[in-house]
Design a protein around this motif. Structure first.
Motif, PDB file in Angstrom:
ATOM      1  N   THR A  69      10.279 -90.521 101.909  1.00 57.38           N
ATOM      2  CA  THR A  69       9.267 -91.441 101.367  1.00 57.38           C
ATOM      3  C   THR A  69       9.407 -92.844 101.941  1.00 57.38           C
ATOM      4  O   THR A  69       8.446 -93.606 101.951  1.00 57.38           O
ATOM      5  N   GLY A  70      10.619 -93.204 102.388  1.00 63.04           N
ATOM      6  CA  GLY A  70      10.839 -94.528 102.964  1.00 63.04           C
ATOM      7  C   GLY A  70      11.155 -95.620 101.970  1.00 63.04           C
ATOM      8  O   GLY A  70      11.376 -96.770 102.361  1.00 63.04           O
ATOM      9  N   SER A  71      11.230 -95.310 100.668  1.00 64.38           N
ATOM     10  CA  SER A  71      11.464 -96.351  99.663  1.00 64.38           C
ATOM     11  C   SER A  71      12.820 -97.024  99.827  1.00 64.38           C
ATOM     12  O   SER A  71      12.935 -98.253  99.782  1.00 64.38           O
ATOM     13  N   THR A  72      13.878 -96.215 100.011  1.00 64.61           N
ATOM     14  CA  THR A  72      15.207 -96.809 100.134  1.00 64.61           C
ATOM     15  C   THR A  72      15.323 -97.609 101.427  1.00 64.61           C
ATOM     16  O   THR A  72      15.932 -98.683 101.446  1.00 64.61           O
ATOM     17  N   ALA A  73      14.736 -97.108 102.506  1.00 64.50           N
ATOM     18  CA  ALA A  73      14.786 -97.849 103.765  1.00 64.50           C
ATOM     19  C   ALA A  73      14.041 -99.175 103.638  1.00 64.50           C
ATOM     20  O   ALA A  73      14.502-100.211 104.134  1.00 64.50           O
ATOM     21  N   ARG A  74      12.891 -99.166 102.970  1.00 66.65           N
ATOM     22  CA  ARG A  74      12.126-100.405 102.802  1.00 66.65           C
ATOM     23  C   ARG A  74      12.918-101.427 101.986  1.00 66.65           C
ATOM     24  O   ARG A  74      12.944-102.612 102.314  1.00 66.65           O
ATOM     25  N   ALA A  75      13.593-100.951 100.936  1.00 66.12           N
ATOM     26  CA  ALA A  75      14.419-101.859 100.134  1.00 66.12           C
ATOM     27  C   ALA A  75      15.560-102.432 100.968  1.00 66.12           C
ATOM     28  O   ALA A  75      15.878-103.626 100.882  1.00 66.12           O
ATOM     29  N   ALA A  76      16.188-101.577 101.792  1.00 65.47           N
ATOM     30  CA  ALA A  76      17.283-102.043 102.643  1.00 65.47           C
ATOM     31  C   ALA A  76      16.801-103.095 103.630  1.00 65.47           C
ATOM     32  O   ALA A  76      17.481-104.105 103.878  1.00 65.47           O
ATOM     33  N   ILE A  77      15.639-102.880 104.207  1.00 68.35           N
ATOM     34  CA  ILE A  77      15.083-103.858 105.156  1.00 68.35           C
ATOM     35  C   ILE A  77      14.848-105.188 104.462  1.00 68.35           C
ATOM     36  O   ILE A  77      15.147-106.264 105.009  1.00 68.35           O
ATOM     37  N   ARG A  78      14.321-105.153 103.245  1.00 71.63           N
ATOM     38  CA  ARG A  78      14.065-106.399 102.508  1.00 71.63           C
ATOM     39  C   ARG A  78      15.352-107.139 102.174  1.00 71.63           C
ATOM     40  O   ARG A  78      15.422-108.363 102.263  1.00 71.63           O
ATOM     41  N   ILE A  79      16.369-106.381 101.793  1.00 74.04           N
ATOM     42  CA  ILE A  79      17.670-107.007 101.518  1.00 74.04           C
ATOM     43  C   ILE A  79      18.187-107.707 102.777  1.00 74.04           C
ATOM     44  O   ILE A  79      18.641-108.851 102.735  1.00 74.04           O
ATOM     45  N   VAL A 138      16.525-103.332 113.274  1.00 73.20           N
ATOM     46  CA  VAL A 138      16.152-102.035 113.831  1.00 73.20           C
ATOM     47  C   VAL A 138      16.505-100.983 112.793  1.00 73.20           C
ATOM     48  O   VAL A 138      17.649-100.901 112.348  1.00 73.20           O
ATOM     49  N   LEU A 139      15.531-100.200 112.384  1.00 77.21           N
ATOM     50  CA  LEU A 139      15.779 -99.073 111.492  1.00 77.21           C
ATOM     51  C   LEU A 139      15.940 -97.830 112.357  1.00 77.21           C
ATOM     52  O   LEU A 139      15.084 -97.539 113.197  1.00 77.21           O
ATOM     53  N   ALA A 140      17.033 -97.087 112.156  1.00 79.30           N
ATOM     54  CA  ALA A 140      17.326 -95.939 113.027  1.00 79.30           C
ATOM     55  C   ALA A 140      17.705 -94.727 112.196  1.00 79.30           C
ATOM     56  O   ALA A 140      18.585 -94.811 111.325  1.00 79.30           O
ATOM     57  N   VAL A 141      17.056 -93.591 112.483  1.00 80.32           N
ATOM     58  CA  VAL A 141      17.324 -92.347 111.755  1.00 80.32           C
ATOM     59  C   VAL A 141      17.238 -91.165 112.718  1.00 80.32           C
ATOM     60  O   VAL A 141      16.526 -91.219 113.720  1.00 80.32           O
ATOM     61  N   PRO A 142      17.942 -90.084 112.422  1.00 83.44           N
ATOM     62  CA  PRO A 142      17.807 -88.881 113.248  1.00 83.44           C
ATOM     63  C   PRO A 142      16.450 -88.196 113.085  1.00 83.44           C
ATOM     64  O   PRO A 142      15.922 -87.626 114.033  1.00 83.44           O
ATOM     65  N   VAL A 143      15.889 -88.236 111.867  1.00 89.83           N
ATOM     66  CA  VAL A 143      14.636 -87.537 111.620  1.00 89.83           C
ATOM     67  C   VAL A 143      13.834 -88.279 110.561  1.00 89.83           C
ATOM     68  O   VAL A 143      14.394 -88.846 109.619  1.00 89.83           O
ATOM     69  N   GLY A 144      12.504 -88.298 110.737  1.00 96.11           N
ATOM     70  CA  GLY A 144      11.670 -88.988 109.764  1.00 96.11           C
ATOM     71  C   GLY A 144      10.220 -88.554 109.845  1.00 96.11           C
ATOM     72  O   GLY A 144       9.743 -88.089 110.891  1.00 96.11           O
ATOM     73  N   SER A 145       9.543 -88.699 108.732  1.00 93.79           N
ATOM     74  CA  SER A 145       8.114 -88.416 108.681  1.00 93.79           C
ATOM     75  C   SER A 145       7.361 -89.392 109.576  1.00 93.79           C
ATOM     76  O   SER A 145       7.576 -90.605 109.483  1.00 93.79           O
ATOM     77  N   PRO A 146       6.461 -88.924 110.451  1.00 94.57           N
ATOM     78  CA  PRO A 146       5.718 -89.826 111.335  1.00 94.57           C
ATOM     79  C   PRO A 146       4.934 -90.886 110.561  1.00 94.57           C
ATOM     80  O   PRO A 146       4.866 -92.043 110.985  1.00 94.57           O
ATOM     81  N   GLU A 147       4.357 -90.505 109.421  1.00 93.51           N
ATOM     82  CA  GLU A 147       3.588 -91.457 108.637  1.00 93.51           C
ATOM     83  C   GLU A 147       4.480 -92.575 108.106  1.00 93.51           C
ATOM     84  O   GLU A 147       4.116 -93.762 108.152  1.00 93.51           O
ATOM     85  N   VAL A 148       5.663 -92.195 107.601  1.00 90.94           N
ATOM     86  CA  VAL A 148       6.582 -93.194 107.062  1.00 90.94           C
ATOM     87  C   VAL A 148       7.137 -94.075 108.175  1.00 90.94           C
ATOM     88  O   VAL A 148       7.303 -95.283 108.002  1.00 90.94           O
ATOM     89  N   VAL A 149       7.423 -93.487 109.335  1.00 89.28           N
ATOM     90  CA  VAL A 149       7.889 -94.276 110.477  1.00 89.28           C
ATOM     91  C   VAL A 149       6.859 -95.350 110.813  1.00 89.28           C
ATOM     92  O   VAL A 149       7.196 -96.523 111.013  1.00 89.28           O
ATOM     93  N   ARG A 150       5.576 -94.974 110.866  1.00 93.19           N
ATOM     94  CA  ARG A 150       4.532 -95.955 111.187  1.00 93.19           C
ATOM     95  C   ARG A 150       4.449 -97.043 110.116  1.00 93.19           C
ATOM     96  O   ARG A 150       4.289 -98.235 110.429  1.00 93.19           O
ATOM     97  N   GLU A 151       4.584 -96.650 108.855  1.00 93.46           N
ATOM     98  CA  GLU A 151       4.529 -97.638 107.779  1.00 93.46           C
ATOM     99  C   GLU A 151       5.686 -98.633 107.878  1.00 93.46           C
ATOM    100  O   GLU A 151       5.498 -99.841 107.706  1.00 93.46           O
TER     101      GLU A 151
END
Length: 448
Positions: free
Chosen positions: A138-148, A158-171
């Motif tokens: 869903t990207g919620s935790t990543a978004r919170a981490a970016i804001r922190i 730079v946000l980096a992950v092995p795998v992710g939803s294309p829609e969430v990556v774009r968001e």
């Protein structure tokens, strides 16, 4: 497990992700992991980039009657991200939301204290910060981490992950300066479906990996605590070796060379260098003298080789400076049989074993008595030795694993094969020696 999986485990995913992030090395980045699952991935990234590693603690806000469904996230410094659509669709009341937030806020505080101890969080101002997780759903935790992170003034995120939803990556490209995802499957399903092993990461593993990353930073920055040519006397025979121990080492690995090889073996020196870089000490020494090694019978005398290894272990255990550190054995070919034979002895205290292209069949009578966690690494094209190791794995009663390096032959001379061996060995020793050290003292350093 779904047939879709691409990564063996989080460590393999981290190494593949690190290869995509290599251009960042020149920016001297800081790597921040989202615990717990993001830490093994981030450890590999930090190791590959020679970067410091810290955590950024964020907790998902799960829908009360379906906790795995995230309706938002809460993190350090009071950051809160809410997905109002999910809150409304799930009909979560204000009181229910407040209760979930309060519970997760307490968990954020607990985890930050557990993972960092008394150390302050890493300073982000002016740095290139790489935030790493094991996947994006869903990207919620990543978004919170970016804001922190953003609130602390980094130069770039730079946000980096092995795998992710294309829609969430774009968001999330709207929140981070760059998003790197190795895989972006059109139908994610679930992050765990892309891993063969998606076992939950424990708090102990998080603390161990953070300690190993700190030790690696010290090892890279400082002169080693020891880097000396030594002589070890075993049963009246002097054996030459080299002892290298980084400052803050979390353990020492003794190398048992095989088939007439010695401490100058380029393959074992390459693996030893990787271990040193990860904050582990190494002892490379000759199991046989020059004269003895001229007799091929000695090369396959596993009892003799094991006795020499036991003698070196006792010598190291008697060291005032390093004797209390956890110890591991790295054995190659016949040296692996010697390592297993030595570890089976009741008077030998060894905490982890790695075998590279080993001949465990030569120590068959001792396998059932081995107590230390054992990793068997074999080349996928080394068919005879592979079968010998499969049979050995069936006879081991201790914690053990068989890793097959695809496309590799007995000497792992193929491009990237030895690097894979080094990565697997480092991972095994960091986890198991670090765990022993933490049980005895709770922090890196010579205490047992």
């Amino acid at each position: 497990m779904s047939a879709r999986y691409r990564f063996r485990d989080r460590h393999e995913a981290g190494r593949e992700l690190a290869s995509r992030l290599e251009p960042l090395r020149c920016e001297r980045p800081l790597v921040l992991a989202l615990p717990r699952g993001g830490v093994p991935v981030a450890y590999e990234v930090a190791t590959a980039l020679g970067a410091p590693l810290d955590v950024i603690v964020v907790r998902k806000l799960g829908v009360p009657f379906q906790p795995e469904l995230g309706m938002g996230a809460i993190g350090e410094r009071g950051v809160r991200v809410l997905n109002q659509e999910i809150v409304d669709a799930a009909r979560v009341t204000a009181a229910e939301l407040a209760a979930v937030e309060a519970q997760e806020a307490r968990e954020v505080v607990r985890r930050a204290r557990r993972y960092r101890g008394d150390r302050p969080a890493a300073a982000l101002e002016g740095r290139t910060v790489v935030i790493v997780d094991d996947g994006l759903a869903t990207g919620s935790t990543a978004r919170a981490a970016i804001r922190i992170a953003r609130a602390q003034g980094p130069a770039r995120i730079v946000l980096a992950v092995p795998v992710g939803s294309p829609e969430v990556v774009r968001e999330l490209e709207q929140d981070a300066d760059e998003v790197v995802a190795v895989l972006q499957p059109p139908h994610l399903g679930g992050v765990g479906a892309w891993y063969a092993d998606f076992t939950q990461t424990s708090d102990d593993e998080v603390v161990t990996l953070l300690a190993a990353a700190r030790a690696a930073q010290v090892a890279a920055a400082d002169t080693p605590l020891a880097d000396d040519e030594i002589l070890i006397t075993v049963d009246g025979v002097e054996l030459e070796g080299r002892l290298t121990v980084p400052e803050g080492a979390i353990g020492i690995v003794l190398f048992a060379h095989g088939s007439g090889s010695g401490r100058h073996s380029p393959r074992n020196r390459s693996v030893a260098g990787a271990l040193n870089h990860a904050g582990l000490g190494t002892l490379l020494f000759d199991l046989l003298t020059d004269r003895e090694s001229g007799d091929r019978a000695n090369v396959f005398d596993v009892d003799l080789l094991a006795a020499r290894l036991v003698g070196a272990t006792q010598w190291l255990r008697g060291s005032v400076d390093f004797g209390t550190l956890p110890l591991g054995y790295f054995g190659a070919s016949t040296g692996a049989a010697a390592a297993l034979g030595a570890a089976a002895r009741a008077d030998v205290e060894v905490d982890a074993i790695v075998s590279r292209g080993g001949r465990p069949d030569l120590a068959a009578r001792d396998l059932a008595a081995v107590r230390a966690p054992t990793l068997l690494i074999v080349g996928g094209e080394d068919q005879v030795v592979l079968e010998l190791n499969r049979e050995a794995a069936r006879q081991l009663h201790c914690e053990h694993r068989l890793e097959i390096v695809r496309g590799a032959t007995h000497l792992f001379e193929e491009p990237g094969a030895l690097e894979t061996v080094a990565g697997l060995a480092t991972q095994w020793f960091v986890l198991h020696l670090g765990r022993v050290l933490r049980r005895s003292d709770g922090a890196p350093g010579p205490a047992r």
